[in-house]
Design a protein around this motif. Structure first.
Motif, PDB file in Angstrom:
ATOM      1  N   TRP A   1     -21.899  40.472   7.656  1.00 14.86           N
ATOM      2  CA  TRP A   1     -21.951  39.132   7.066  1.00 14.86           C
ATOM      3  C   TRP A   1     -23.316  38.885   6.413  1.00 14.86           C
ATOM      4  O   TRP A   1     -23.405  38.307   5.325  1.00 14.86           O
TER       5      TRP A   1
ATOM      6  N   SER B   1     -11.475  48.059   6.250  1.00 12.74           N
ATOM      7  CA  SER B   1     -11.734  48.749   7.516  1.00 12.74           C
ATOM      8  C   SER B   1     -11.097  50.132   7.615  1.00 12.74           C
ATOM      9  O   SER B   1     -11.555  50.971   8.396  1.00 12.74           O
TER      10      SER B   1
ATOM     11  N   TYR C   1     -23.447  40.646   3.166  1.00 14.19           N
ATOM     12  CA  TYR C   1     -22.533  39.990   2.224  1.00 14.19           C
ATOM     13  C   TYR C   1     -23.169  38.717   1.666  1.00 14.19           C
ATOM     14  O   TYR C   1     -23.126  38.476   0.459  1.00 14.19           O
TER      15      TYR C   1
ATOM     16  N   PRO D   1     -19.361  50.307   7.646  1.00 10.60           N
ATOM     17  CA  PRO D   1     -19.438  48.976   8.267  1.00 10.60           C
ATOM     18  C   PRO D   1     -20.847  48.409   8.338  1.00 10.60           C
ATOM     19  O   PRO D   1     -21.043  47.200   8.192  1.00 10.60           O
TER      20      PRO D   1
ATOM     21  N   ILE E   1     -13.149  41.819   4.621  1.00 13.91           N
ATOM     22  CA  ILE E   1     -13.623  42.955   5.406  1.00 13.91           C
ATOM     23  C   ILE E   1     -12.492  43.715   6.102  1.00 13.91           C
ATOM     24  O   ILE E   1     -12.492  44.965   6.100  1.00 13.91           O
TER      25      ILE E   1
ATOM     26  N   TYR F   1     -21.744  46.427   5.374  1.00 17.16           N
ATOM     27  CA  TYR F   1     -20.861  45.323   5.004  1.00 17.16           C
ATOM     28  C   TYR F   1     -20.794  44.258   6.100  1.00 17.16           C
ATOM     29  O   TYR F   1     -19.749  43.703   6.390  1.00 17.16           O
TER      30      TYR F   1
ATOM     31  N   TYR G   1     -15.232  36.333   3.213  1.00 15.38           N
ATOM     32  CA  TYR G   1     -15.711  37.518   3.928  1.00 15.38           C
ATOM     33  C   TYR G   1     -14.723  37.926   5.016  1.00 15.38           C
ATOM     34  O   TYR G   1     -14.368  39.109   5.148  1.00 15.38           O
TER      35      TYR G   1
END
Length: 544
Positions: A304, A291, A307, A299, A287, A302, A283
């Motif tokens: 943690w 970005s 995910y 964001p 990520i 997405y 992760y």
């Protein structure tokens, strides 16, 4: 494994069987076949009258060959030590052997012929394979399953053919119940390709031009990222499917600190911690690469937490499907995800798209009566794997709950039997109650491990005469093994005193898993102790 049916005449049928040399356990299976008086190539030929006696003899030979040819790694390792007096290794193996035999005989064979009689005899045997879960499912009427019902309705509108009812089942959560009596070969569920979530949806999205430029980006990761966004799309074709999913999957990957502490002393603790660390690393690497494209990868979608949820979704619900182009793809299969796993499954053979119908079918390998829960096999997994990635512990004794023991390989190139005996790079133990042989020199413990330890103690040959003449070696083997498992039991600690009804879900599951581990270790210790007593008695009072 190869098989072919040759119809020599209307009264003579010949079935040619061959164990493939490409089988990873070829030498082990060859040895097991030899113990049954069979070779790696066999011909079952029957002619003349359709007597029941001849039919039974032909079926028995086919079954003996088919059982051994269909053994997996764990079943090969424990071999005949785990075989019942009737010759059955496991429900899974029996189903695989019988379905393999029936696959050799075309369904279009003429009635009143030998092959037709053999096919019917196999179907009767299949109907007699009964698992421990064979009972009418107890539905919790208080749970309405509205989201699940909407998904089923969506499926019907999109070409899904279904003979299952989705319900909340006591002791299981959501599951699939047969709406009619289903026999061998009946298709419980059929899903067209168009209703399967696969990488094709990523390739046709605005994500693909961005993701394909990232080094090391796999199709599976692309699909996972697509799912994280599509879940929030109110116009998604698969909205009923995403709506039906849990807000949390409650797998081992979501275990809290208290549950992790309960697992101290188990291999599962390391498995969960390593898996979570790997996911976090992925992760953190992924990520930042997204970005610069916040319009495509918002964001807030997405994080943690999102995910981890998506990873748990794919671990617990995805399937590897072979498409007509021969490519194996990771997919999400709406509706099919409600089928629960069992060590006594009804559905074993699935995962390949039917070219003629362009659909994925789930045919039964054994009958399931109306009102019974219909089970799928997720694979031959240990309880630790099922808990970590699927979020449950299977009911009943799981034959794949093994404790691995790493050993050094012993080379014996000049002796094929020795080479087979010592080719295992990992030895294993499981609950000794699963063994059918607890006599001296067996004790319910696996023969490959015992022979390896005997070899390590200097005893090269292991005939019964050799063992009787070296009882001191036998005693040393059992005492050393007992010492190893005494330490293992000490590491597991005493049984937890917490009230399981008043703890969090993850702590409860951790406690149950650890208790299963104690049961396995305890059975090994009991077998070692019983074996030591047998050997002591044989030393003081040797047999005449």
């Amino acid at each position: 494994m190869v098989g072919a049916l040759n119809i020599m005449s209307e009264t003579v049928v010949e079935l040619c069987l061959e164990l493939s040399e490409g089988d990873p356990f070829y030498q082990h299976k060859k040895k097991l076949l030899s113990c049954k008086g069979l070779d790696v190539k066999e011909v079952v030929s029957r002619g003349g009258s359709l007597s029941q006696e001849l039919l039974n003899a032909a079926l028995e030979k086919l079954l003996q060959f088919g059982r051994i040819a269909n053994l997996d790694k764990v079943e090969v390792y424990f071999g005949d030590d785990a075989c019942t007096p009737a010759g059955v290794y496991s429900v899974r193996n029996e189903i695989s052997a019988l379905t393999w035999i029936i696959s050799l005989i075309p369904a279009s064979c003429k009635p009143q012929t030998l092959e037709a009689a053999l096919r019917e005899a196999v179907k009767v045997r299949i109907s007699e394979v009964v698992g421990a879960d064979e009972e009418e499912a107890r539905v919790e009427d208080s749970h309405r399953c509205e989201k699940e019902s909407r998904l089923v309705e969506w499926g019907q509108k999109n070409g899904v053919k279904n003979k299952l009812q989705i319900a909340q089942i006591e002791g299981y959560g959501r599951g699939a119940i047969a709406t009619e009596d289903l026999r061998f070969g009946d298709v419980a569920l059929e899903i067209p390709i168009s209703s399967i979530i696969s990488e094709e949806y990523v390739y046709n999205s605005d994500m693909h031009p961005i993701l394909e430029k990232i080094d090391g980006m796999t199709s599976e990761t692309m699909l996972l990222l697509w799912t994280m966004r599509e879940k929030h799309n109110p116009e998604s074709k698969f909205k009923p499917y995403f709506d039906s999913l849990q807000e949390s999957f409650c797998t081992g990957l979501s275990f809290g600190v208290d549950a992790i502490m309960v697992l101290d002393g188990t291999l599962l603790l390391d498995e969960i911690m390593q898996s979570k660390e790997l996911l976090r690393e992925r992760y953190d690497e992924l990520i930042p690469l997204l970005s610069n494209h916040k319009n495509v990868f918002p964001p807030e979608m997405y994080t943690w937490e999102h995910y981890l949820w998506a990873c748990e979704l794919y671990y617990s619900n995805s399937m590897q499907i072979k498409f007509p182009d021969g490519k194996l793809k990771t997919c999400l299969i709406p509706v099919a995800g409600f089928l629960n796993h069992s060590i006594h499954p009804h559905i074993v053979k699935y995962g390949k798209v039917d070219v003629e119908t362009s659909s994925l079918k789930f045919p039964l390998s054994r009958p399931c009566n109306k009102g019974e829960q219909c089970y799928l096999s997720y694979g031959n997994y240990s309880s630790s794997h099922l808990l970590t990635f699927y979020g449950f512990l299977p009911k009943g004794d799981n034959p794949y709950d093994i404790i691995p023991l790493d050993v050094d390989v012993i080379d014996d190139d000049d002796d094929e039997d020795m080479e087979t005996e010592y080719s295992w790079t990992t030895h294993m133990l499981r609950g000794t109650w699963l063994s059918s042989n607890h006599n001296i020199f067996h004790y319910g413990l696996p023969t490959p491990l015992l022979n390896y330890l005997r070899r390590a103690h200097g005893l090269v040959h292991h005939s019964e005469t050799d063992l009787w003449n070296n009882l001191e070696v036998e005693m040393g083997v059992l005492e050393n093994l007992k010492s190893t498992f005494d330490d293992m039991m000490q590491n597991l600690g005493d049984a937890d005193s917490m009230d399981r009804e008043n703890v969090e879900w993850d702590v409860k599951m951790a406690m149950e898993f650890k208790e299963r581990q104690r049961k396995i270790v305890s059975s090994v210790l009991d077998s070692c102790s019983a074996g030591i007593k047998m050997v002591e008695k044989a030393i003081t009072k040797p047999p005449v």
